[in-house]
Design a protein around this motif. Structure first.
Motif, PDB file in Angstrom:
ATOM      1  N   GLU A   1    -109.473  40.289 -75.272  1.00  0.00           N
ATOM      2  CA  GLU A   1    -110.121  40.076 -73.974  1.00  0.00           C
ATOM      3  C   GLU A   1    -109.224  40.582 -72.842  1.00  0.00           C
ATOM      4  OE1 GLU A   1    -111.329  36.031 -73.322  1.00  0.00           O
ATOM      5  OE2 GLU A   1    -112.268  35.897 -75.300  1.00  0.00           O
ATOM      6  N   ILE A   2    -107.923  40.276 -72.944  1.00  0.00           N
ATOM      7  CA  ILE A   2    -106.966  40.705 -71.915  1.00  0.00           C
ATOM      8  C   ILE A   2    -106.933  42.229 -71.830  1.00  0.00           C
ATOM      9  CG2 ILE A   2    -104.505  40.779 -71.297  1.00  0.00           C
ATOM     10  CD1 ILE A   2    -104.290  37.920 -72.485  1.00  0.00           C
ATOM     11  N   SER A   3    -106.964  42.875 -72.975  1.00  0.00           N
ATOM     12  CA  SER A   3    -106.896  44.352 -73.005  1.00  0.00           C
ATOM     13  C   SER A   3    -108.110  44.993 -72.346  1.00  0.00           C
ATOM     14  CB  SER A   3    -106.761  44.847 -74.450  1.00  0.00           C
ATOM     15  OG  SER A   3    -107.944  44.567 -75.173  1.00  0.00           O
ATOM     16  N   LYS A   4    -109.205  44.245 -72.283  1.00  0.00           N
ATOM     17  CA  LYS A   4    -110.416  44.774 -71.666  1.00  0.00           C
ATOM     18  C   LYS A   4    -110.586  44.317 -70.221  1.00  0.00           C
ATOM     19  CE  LYS A   4    -113.062  45.107 -75.987  1.00  0.00           C
ATOM     20  NZ  LYS A   4    -114.266  44.631 -76.709  1.00  0.00           N
ATOM     21  N   ASN A   5    -109.688  43.460 -69.767  1.00  0.00           N
ATOM     22  CA  ASN A   5    -109.778  42.897 -68.414  1.00  0.00           C
ATOM     23  C   ASN A   5    -109.409  43.948 -67.369  1.00  0.00           C
ATOM     24  OD1 ASN A   5    -108.785  41.201 -65.969  1.00  0.00           O
ATOM     25  ND2 ASN A   5    -109.731  39.690 -67.317  1.00  0.00           N
ATOM     26  N   LYS A   6    -109.958  43.779 -66.177  1.00  0.00           N
ATOM     27  CA  LYS A   6    -109.664  44.692 -65.070  1.00  0.00           C
ATOM     28  C   LYS A   6    -108.167  44.769 -64.775  1.00  0.00           C
ATOM     29  CE  LYS A   6    -110.846  45.490 -60.222  1.00  0.00           C
ATOM     30  NZ  LYS A   6    -111.642  45.046 -59.062  1.00  0.00           N
ATOM     31  N   PHE A   7    -107.479  43.605 -64.997  1.00  0.00           N
ATOM     32  CA  PHE A   7    -106.042  43.530 -64.712  1.00  0.00           C
ATOM     33  C   PHE A   7    -105.220  43.550 -66.001  1.00  0.00           C
ATOM     34  CE2 PHE A   7    -108.367  41.459 -61.265  1.00  0.00           C
ATOM     35  CZ  PHE A   7    -107.865  42.113 -60.158  1.00  0.00           C
ATOM     36  N   SER A   8    -105.705  44.308 -66.966  1.00  0.00           N
ATOM     37  CA  SER A   8    -105.047  44.348 -68.287  1.00  0.00           C
ATOM     38  C   SER A   8    -103.608  44.871 -68.220  1.00  0.00           C
ATOM     39  CB  SER A   8    -105.863  45.226 -69.247  1.00  0.00           C
ATOM     40  OG  SER A   8    -105.958  46.553 -68.729  1.00  0.00           O
ATOM     41  N   LYS A   9    -103.312  45.697 -67.199  1.00  0.00           N
ATOM     42  CA  LYS A   9    -101.971  46.265 -67.093  1.00  0.00           C
ATOM     43  C   LYS A   9    -100.916  45.257 -66.624  1.00  0.00           C
ATOM     44  CE  LYS A   9    -103.526  51.010 -66.377  1.00  0.00           C
ATOM     45  NZ  LYS A   9    -103.520  52.191 -65.473  1.00  0.00           N
ATOM     46  N   TRP A  10    -101.362  44.023 -66.373  1.00  0.00           N
ATOM     47  CA  TRP A  10    -100.413  42.984 -65.922  1.00  0.00           C
ATOM     48  C   TRP A  10     -99.616  42.401 -67.097  1.00  0.00           C
ATOM     49  CZ3 TRP A  10    -102.789  39.249 -61.743  1.00  0.00           C
ATOM     50  CH2 TRP A  10    -103.102  39.989 -60.602  1.00  0.00           C
TER      51      TRP A  10
ATOM     52  N   SER B   1    -111.755  37.219 -62.599  1.00  0.00           N
ATOM     53  CA  SER B   1    -111.399  37.856 -63.878  1.00  0.00           C
ATOM     54  C   SER B   1    -110.798  36.877 -64.880  1.00  0.00           C
ATOM     55  CB  SER B   1    -110.388  38.980 -63.615  1.00  0.00           C
ATOM     56  OG  SER B   1    -109.113  38.434 -63.283  1.00  0.00           O
ATOM     57  N   SER B   2    -110.304  35.743 -64.389  1.00  0.00           N
ATOM     58  CA  SER B   2    -109.637  34.733 -65.238  1.00  0.00           C
ATOM     59  C   SER B   2    -108.408  35.300 -65.955  1.00  0.00           C
ATOM     60  CB  SER B   2    -110.604  34.150 -66.276  1.00  0.00           C
ATOM     61  OG  SER B   2    -111.704  33.556 -65.653  1.00  0.00           O
ATOM     62  N   ILE B   3    -107.858  36.390 -65.435  1.00  0.00           N
ATOM     63  CA  ILE B   3    -106.742  37.037 -66.119  1.00  0.00           C
ATOM     64  C   ILE B   3    -105.527  36.121 -66.244  1.00  0.00           C
ATOM     65  CG2 ILE B   3    -105.913  38.096 -63.963  1.00  0.00           C
ATOM     66  CD1 ILE B   3    -105.636  39.516 -67.538  1.00  0.00           C
ATOM     67  N   LEU B   4    -105.249  35.353 -65.184  1.00  0.00           N
ATOM     68  CA  LEU B   4    -104.053  34.501 -65.224  1.00  0.00           C
ATOM     69  C   LEU B   4    -104.221  33.388 -66.252  1.00  0.00           C
ATOM     70  CD1 LEU B   4    -103.213  34.296 -61.418  1.00  0.00           C
ATOM     71  CD2 LEU B   4    -102.026  35.595 -63.178  1.00  0.00           C
ATOM     72  N   GLU B   5    -105.413  32.821 -66.327  1.00  0.00           N
ATOM     73  CA  GLU B   5    -105.673  31.787 -67.336  1.00  0.00           C
ATOM     74  C   GLU B   5    -105.473  32.351 -68.748  1.00  0.00           C
ATOM     75  OE1 GLU B   5    -109.193  28.851 -66.404  1.00  0.00           O
ATOM     76  OE2 GLU B   5    -109.566  30.817 -65.463  1.00  0.00           O
TER      77      GLU B   5
END
Length: 511
Positions: free
Chosen positions: A36-45, A246-250
């Protein structure tokens, strides 16, 4: 085809082993999370395979830091500031409320008290306060409380330690140097997982749809400077919103902590700043009015004491005295509550009654030929009662000396109050008994002084009559007096009258 075979095989295994091992389930979830992270808008984080936080994340934090960093010093103690709470409410007052508020400040009340009696002023203030409070309807209270909640959220967002967080990416980063060009490196996520948890808490609490113009106006009124660049903040809000959606941090935190069920912790905001504000105003008004009434009474006492005792230092009580109350007040106990009254009474009986009043009374009672023996007997009885009471008051006072039985008890019990609750109860009981005894002496003495004063008043009235009836030998009395009798009686009566009023004011003040 191979995939179908694998699925079929997995299905067969699950028929015989329906419950996966917990660790296997967890691994599966973490694997899905990484995907999921790899497909997230902020995956490069974040790089799931190595669990490393990337420079792109640091750049996001640095942009936020550049915008809110300058406000950190302004808002360092803002979360607990009573001034900020007050400003938040007062920025939302109506024109009428502002006008009323200006009349209710301690300074305004002090000024108004110069022209209005404190008790009458109290009635006026209650009406004004009622009108002021009525201006806070449910909608306004809700708006103010929400604004303060949002302000509190913004303060905590600003106070997040961005510098500490960013220094992990670039150890050379200087603090508060926002024009610095950073050189961010990859960081092991383990080092910053707690920092991420702290940040996501303040980020998710932040109300992004806040009326920022209104909120910043409160801070500007508080510190006289704009907290952030409004245009830059507006632009950053859009990015913060995308990060949240995006819920990227979670997801990064879940992956780093190996806890797929991690959720952001939040605490409900329960502070009701409007209620606090109104309670503070009511307390301020009550305290100011009490102070004004006390000042008025103290002023009355000072004038009356001057009339009774003049500029001479009254002897007063030695032990049942206002200065003795310091030891009791230190332990949170009221002490000798009738000390002022007793102090004046002892001074009056010893310094004045036993001299001037005694000399006049001896002349009138011994030399006077009374036609009404009942009045003569009342005068005589009150006079002798007061002579006896003067001795009783001296004895009462001496029983409280440092070496007396009661004095030693008080000193011992007060020293034990911190460690023994029973000691405090004993102090209160003994004080109650002592104060009751003092009050009784005061009441009996004042009653007799009033009787004696009335007797002298009757004598003055009789002296002024064309045909005197109460005493038959005024001329003989005058012959045996070393001062004009009429003026003497009037001076004594005036002093007695002023003393009675003095005691009434003092005792009312001590209630």
């Amino acid at each position: 085809m191979a995939q179908k075979k694998e699925s079929f095989f997995t299905h067969i295994v699950q028929l015989f082993f329906p419950h996966d091992d917990a660790e296997a389930v967890k691994k599966r979830h973490l694997k899905a999370l990484a995907k999921e992270i790899s497909k997230n808008k902020f995956s490069k984080w974040y790089k799931p395979s190595s669990e490393e936080l990337q420079p792109q994340m640091a750049r996001f934090f640095f942009e936020v830091y550049k915008i809110v960093g300058p406000a950190r010093a302004l808002l360092a103690s803002a979360a607990s500031s009573k001034v900020l709470k007050t400003i938040t409410v007062e920025q939302n007052l109506s024109k009428q409320q502002h006008q009323i508020r200006e009349k209710l400040t301690p300074e305004a009340l002090q000024e108004r008290a110069q022209k209005t009696d404190p008790k009458e002023l109290g009635k006026q203030v209650r009406k004004e306060l009622s009108a002021f409070i009525q201006g806070f309807d449910g909608k306004k209270v809700e708006e103010i409380d929400l604004l303060y909640q949002q302000l509190n959220e913004f303060i905590h967002f600003v106070l997040f330690d961005y510098y500490f967080f960013l220094k992990k990416f670039d150890p050379a980063l200087p603090e508060d140097k926002y024009t610095y060009t950073p050189n961010f490196a990859v960081v092991n996520g383990e080092y910053l997982k707690d920092g991420l948890k702290d940040f996501i808490t303040v980020l998710y609490a932040l109300s992004l749809d806040t009326n920022w113009e209104k909120l910043f106006a409160v801070i500007t009124a508080y510190k006289n400077v704009q907290p952030v660049n409004a245009a830059q903040w507006k632009k950053q809000l859009s990015i913060l919103n995308e990060v949240r959606k995006s819920s990227i941090l979670e997801k990064i935190i879940r992956h780093l902590t190996k806890n797929p069920s991690y959720a952001v912790e939040s605490s409900p905001f329960t502070e009701k700043v409007t209620d606090e504000y109104l309670k503070q105003i009511e307390k301020s008004i009550d305290d100011t009015l009490k102070k004004l009434i006390t000042e008025q009474k103290n002023s009355q006492v000072a004038v009356l004491a001057q009339r009774v005792f003049g500029n001479e230092v009254a002897s007063g009580t030695k032990y049942y005295h206002p200065r003795s109350n310091a030891a009791f007040e230190k332990r949170g106990v009221d002490g000798y509550i009738y000390a002022d009254g007793m102090n004046y009474l002892k001074s009056f009986l010893v310094d004045y009654f036993k001299s001037d009043i005694r000399a006049l009374s001896d002349l009138i009672l011994v030399r006077g030929q009374w036609t009404q023996q009942v009045l003569s007997a009342e005068y005589s009885e009150s006079y002798h009662n007061l002579m006896h009471l003067a001795t009783k008051i001296l004895e009462f006072d001496e029983k409280l000396s440092e070496v007396s039985e009661m004095g030693v008890k008080f000193r011992t019990l007060l020293s034990r109050m911190e460690r023994e609750k029973e000691a405090g109860k004993h102090v209160q009981k003994h004080l109650h008994d002592v104060n009751e005894a003092a009050l009784k002496l005061l009441k009996v003495s004042i009653k007799n002084i009033m009787t004696l004063g009335n007797a002298i008043k009757n004598c003055i009235a009789d002296y002024d009559k064309p045909h005197r009836e109460l005493l038959q030998n005024w001329k003989e009395i005058e012959q045996h007096s070393d001062k004009p009798v009429r003026e003497w009686m009037n001076a004594v009566y005036t002093k007695i009258y002023n003393f009675i009023v003095l005691e009434q004011v003092v005792l009312k003040k001590e209630e």
